[in-house]
Scaffold this motif. Sequence first.
Motif, PDB file in Angstrom:
ATOM      1  N   GLY A  61      85.602  35.673 -57.720  1.00  0.00           N
ATOM      2  CA  GLY A  61      86.764  35.086 -58.890  1.00  0.00           C
ATOM      3  C   GLY A  61      87.394  33.748 -57.956  1.00  0.00           C
ATOM      4  N   ASP A  62      88.570  33.819 -58.174  1.00  0.00           N
ATOM      5  CA  ASP A  62      89.345  33.029 -57.522  1.00  0.00           C
ATOM      6  C   ASP A  62      89.811  33.475 -55.867  1.00  0.00           C
ATOM      7  OD1 ASP A  62      89.830  30.929 -59.412  1.00  0.00           O
ATOM      8  OD2 ASP A  62      91.818  31.357 -60.011  1.00  0.00           O
ATOM      9  N   TYR A  63      88.924  34.211 -55.119  1.00  0.00           N
ATOM     10  CA  TYR A  63      89.481  34.349 -54.350  1.00  0.00           C
ATOM     11  C   TYR A  63      88.607  33.839 -52.729  1.00  0.00           C
ATOM     12  CZ  TYR A  63      92.277  38.777 -55.115  1.00  0.00           C
ATOM     13  OH  TYR A  63      93.076  39.807 -55.864  1.00  0.00           O
ATOM     14  N   GLU A  64      89.022  33.685 -51.655  1.00  0.00           N
ATOM     15  CA  GLU A  64      88.293  32.778 -50.682  1.00  0.00           C
ATOM     16  C   GLU A  64      88.220  33.760 -49.902  1.00  0.00           C
ATOM     17  OE1 GLU A  64      89.479  29.311 -49.293  1.00  0.00           O
ATOM     18  OE2 GLU A  64      90.250  27.706 -51.630  1.00  0.00           O
ATOM     19  N   MET A  65      86.835  34.094 -49.328  1.00  0.00           N
ATOM     20  CA  MET A  65      86.611  34.706 -48.168  1.00  0.00           C
ATOM     21  C   MET A  65      86.969  34.400 -46.897  1.00  0.00           C
ATOM     22  SD  MET A  65      82.424  36.627 -47.362  1.00  0.00           S
ATOM     23  CE  MET A  65      83.249  37.831 -48.291  1.00  0.00           C
ATOM     24  N   CYS A  66      88.070  35.131 -46.230  1.00  0.00           N
ATOM     25  CA  CYS A  66      88.449  33.811 -45.063  1.00  0.00           C
ATOM     26  C   CYS A  66      88.188  35.351 -43.831  1.00  0.00           C
ATOM     27  CB  CYS A  66      89.500  34.746 -44.704  1.00  0.00           C
ATOM     28  SG  CYS A  66      90.725  36.353 -45.263  1.00  0.00           S
ATOM     29  N   ALA A  67      87.490  36.534 -43.976  1.00  0.00           N
ATOM     30  CA  ALA A  67      86.854  37.262 -42.901  1.00  0.00           C
ATOM     31  C   ALA A  67      85.478  38.109 -43.402  1.00  0.00           C
ATOM     32  CB  ALA A  67      88.013  38.126 -42.042  1.00  0.00           C
ATOM     33  N   PRO A  68      84.591  38.537 -42.781  1.00  0.00           N
ATOM     34  CA  PRO A  68      84.260  38.135 -41.280  1.00  0.00           C
ATOM     35  C   PRO A  68      84.279  36.861 -41.478  1.00  0.00           C
ATOM     36  CG  PRO A  68      82.048  38.864 -41.631  1.00  0.00           C
ATOM     37  CD  PRO A  68      83.350  38.931 -43.028  1.00  0.00           C
ATOM     38  N   SER A  69      84.024  35.573 -40.520  1.00  0.00           N
ATOM     39  CA  SER A  69      84.171  34.012 -39.680  1.00  0.00           C
ATOM     40  C   SER A  69      84.633  33.402 -38.725  1.00  0.00           C
ATOM     41  CB  SER A  69      84.499  33.909 -41.055  1.00  0.00           C
ATOM     42  OG  SER A  69      86.294  33.346 -40.456  1.00  0.00           O
ATOM     43  N   ALA A  70      84.189  32.607 -38.309  1.00  0.00           N
ATOM     44  CA  ALA A  70      84.050  32.528 -36.888  1.00  0.00           C
ATOM     45  C   ALA A  70      85.616  31.969 -36.886  1.00  0.00           C
ATOM     46  CB  ALA A  70      84.064  31.017 -36.569  1.00  0.00           C
ATOM     47  N   GLU A  71      86.507  31.827 -37.770  1.00  0.00           N
ATOM     48  CA  GLU A  71      88.532  31.651 -37.233  1.00  0.00           C
ATOM     49  C   GLU A  71      88.881  32.977 -37.705  1.00  0.00           C
ATOM     50  OE1 GLU A  71      86.128  30.094 -40.069  1.00  0.00           O
ATOM     51  OE2 GLU A  71      86.614  28.189 -40.203  1.00  0.00           O
ATOM     52  N   TRP A  72      88.190  33.789 -38.136  1.00  0.00           N
ATOM     53  CA  TRP A  72      88.684  35.443 -38.478  1.00  0.00           C
ATOM     54  C   TRP A  72      88.834  35.798 -36.760  1.00  0.00           C
ATOM     55  CZ3 TRP A  72      92.166  38.894 -39.812  1.00  0.00           C
ATOM     56  CH2 TRP A  72      91.739  39.602 -40.048  1.00  0.00           C
ATOM     57  N   ASP A  73      87.112  35.807 -35.917  1.00  0.00           N
ATOM     58  CA  ASP A  73      86.745  36.372 -35.069  1.00  0.00           C
ATOM     59  C   ASP A  73      88.477  35.007 -34.192  1.00  0.00           C
ATOM     60  OD1 ASP A  73      85.210  37.829 -35.760  1.00  0.00           O
ATOM     61  OD2 ASP A  73      83.544  36.566 -35.169  1.00  0.00           O
ATOM     62  N   HIS A  74      88.051  34.544 -33.879  1.00  0.00           N
ATOM     63  CA  HIS A  74      89.848  33.325 -32.623  1.00  0.00           C
ATOM     64  C   HIS A  74      91.080  34.661 -33.575  1.00  0.00           C
ATOM     65  CE1 HIS A  74      91.075  30.396 -30.456  1.00  0.00           C
ATOM     66  NE2 HIS A  74      92.188  29.914 -31.880  1.00  0.00           N
ATOM     67  N   VAL A  75      91.013  34.557 -34.387  1.00  0.00           N
ATOM     68  CA  VAL A  75      92.843  35.109 -34.732  1.00  0.00           C
ATOM     69  C   VAL A  75      92.446  36.744 -33.775  1.00  0.00           C
ATOM     70  CG1 VAL A  75      94.235  36.193 -36.339  1.00  0.00           C
ATOM     71  CG2 VAL A  75      93.234  33.658 -36.059  1.00  0.00           C
ATOM     72  N   CYS A  76      91.527  37.160 -34.331  1.00  0.00           N
ATOM     73  CA  CYS A  76      91.344  38.189 -32.937  1.00  0.00           C
ATOM     74  C   CYS A  76      91.679  38.240 -31.653  1.00  0.00           C
ATOM     75  CB  CYS A  76      90.019  39.777 -33.969  1.00  0.00           C
ATOM     76  SG  CYS A  76      89.896  39.500 -35.839  1.00  0.00           S
ATOM     77  N   HIS A 106     101.901  36.767 -67.307  1.00  0.00           N
ATOM     78  CA  HIS A 106     101.253  37.493 -67.390  1.00  0.00           C
ATOM     79  C   HIS A 106     100.079  36.394 -67.255  1.00  0.00           C
ATOM     80  CE1 HIS A 106     102.392  40.622 -70.449  1.00  0.00           C
ATOM     81  NE2 HIS A 106     103.369  39.745 -70.600  1.00  0.00           N
ATOM     82  N   THR A 107      99.608  35.334 -67.075  1.00  0.00           N
ATOM     83  CA  THR A 107      98.861  34.276 -66.758  1.00  0.00           C
ATOM     84  C   THR A 107      98.180  34.147 -65.811  1.00  0.00           C
ATOM     85  OG1 THR A 107      99.622  32.687 -67.977  1.00  0.00           O
ATOM     86  CG2 THR A 107      98.644  31.640 -66.661  1.00  0.00           C
ATOM     87  N   ILE A 108      99.129  34.339 -64.371  1.00  0.00           N
ATOM     88  CA  ILE A 108      98.719  35.451 -62.853  1.00  0.00           C
ATOM     89  C   ILE A 108      98.664  36.065 -62.257  1.00  0.00           C
ATOM     90  CG2 ILE A 108     100.183  35.376 -61.011  1.00  0.00           C
ATOM     91  CD1 ILE A 108     101.622  32.312 -62.472  1.00  0.00           C
ATOM     92  N   LYS A 109      98.712  37.011 -63.164  1.00  0.00           N
ATOM     93  CA  LYS A 109      99.035  38.129 -62.893  1.00  0.00           C
ATOM     94  C   LYS A 109      97.990  39.156 -63.585  1.00  0.00           C
ATOM     95  CE  LYS A 109     103.761  38.902 -60.724  1.00  0.00           C
ATOM     96  NZ  LYS A 109     104.808  40.089 -60.720  1.00  0.00           N
ATOM     97  N   ASN A 110      98.052  39.559 -64.681  1.00  0.00           N
ATOM     98  CA  ASN A 110      96.454  39.503 -65.377  1.00  0.00           C
ATOM     99  C   ASN A 110      94.986  38.922 -65.040  1.00  0.00           C
ATOM    100  OD1 ASN A 110      98.087  41.402 -67.041  1.00  0.00           O
ATOM    101  ND2 ASN A 110      97.609  39.554 -68.720  1.00  0.00           N
ATOM    102  N   ALA A 111      94.840  37.318 -64.306  1.00  0.00           N
ATOM    103  CA  ALA A 111      93.914  37.101 -64.137  1.00  0.00           C
ATOM    104  C   ALA A 111      93.553  37.298 -62.613  1.00  0.00           C
ATOM    105  CB  ALA A 111      94.372  35.798 -64.211  1.00  0.00           C
ATOM    106  N   MET A 112      94.457  37.835 -61.850  1.00  0.00           N
ATOM    107  CA  MET A 112      94.849  38.903 -60.656  1.00  0.00           C
ATOM    108  C   MET A 112      94.212  39.924 -60.366  1.00  0.00           C
ATOM    109  SD  MET A 112      96.149  40.575 -57.782  1.00  0.00           S
ATOM    110  CE  MET A 112      97.399  40.599 -58.782  1.00  0.00           C
ATOM    111  N   VAL A 113      94.790  40.363 -61.603  1.00  0.00           N
ATOM    112  CA  VAL A 113      94.285  42.492 -61.184  1.00  0.00           C
ATOM    113  C   VAL A 113      92.492  42.040 -62.008  1.00  0.00           C
ATOM    114  CG1 VAL A 113      93.997  43.749 -62.889  1.00  0.00           C
ATOM    115  CG2 VAL A 113      95.958  43.320 -62.312  1.00  0.00           C
ATOM    116  N   HIS A 114      92.423  41.614 -63.265  1.00  0.00           N
ATOM    117  CA  HIS A 114      91.017  41.024 -63.606  1.00  0.00           C
ATOM    118  C   HIS A 114      90.314  40.486 -62.646  1.00  0.00           C
ATOM    119  CE1 HIS A 114      87.095  38.537 -64.997  1.00  0.00           C
ATOM    120  NE2 HIS A 114      87.503  39.712 -65.468  1.00  0.00           N
ATOM    121  N   ASP A 115      90.215  39.498 -61.444  1.00  0.00           N
ATOM    122  CA  ASP A 115      89.284  38.970 -60.396  1.00  0.00           C
ATOM    123  C   ASP A 115      89.525  40.786 -59.333  1.00  0.00           C
ATOM    124  OD1 ASP A 115      88.598  36.701 -61.641  1.00  0.00           O
ATOM    125  OD2 ASP A 115      90.583  35.590 -59.997  1.00  0.00           O
TER     126      ASP A 115
END
Length: 139
Positions: free
Chosen positions: A112-127, A42-51
């Motif tokens: 929320g508790d998300y972190e943006m990983c793309a677009p970024s220099a790291e994402w471009d490198h992985v691609c 409940h704690t984890i999934k409710n927060a994830m859906v809300h975010d």
Amino acid sequence: PDSDPDSFELFGFDILIDQDEKPWLIEVNASPALSRENELDHTIKNAMVHDTIRLVDPPAYDRSIIAEVLSKKLSDKARSKWHVNKEFAGQVQKALGGIPPRQYGETPRFMGDYEMCAPSAEWDHVCKLHKKHGAGKKP
């Protein structure tokens, strides 16, 4: 996809933490279960859906305008006049209350508790690595 920043996929990561507090990735689920069977769920999934809903930030829209535009489009299709016209973009903008949709690369208003990983220099490198050694499509 690059052209539609308002679409998303949700993955579930199953992680085991050993006695030395070292995390081990067990599996990644493309369609994670969102059932809540205990208090931790409940704690984890409710927060994830809300975010997630706040992150996606679906725009308010005028349903009557959308219904009117779609009705006209269906009528035009029935008369074999199915095409995109300049007026359509203005009608969609009006239905969205004049607020343009978020563009690719634009940071969402709420993370929320998300972190943006793309677009970024790291994402471009992985691609680039994936293209060089893999299927040629972005991971």
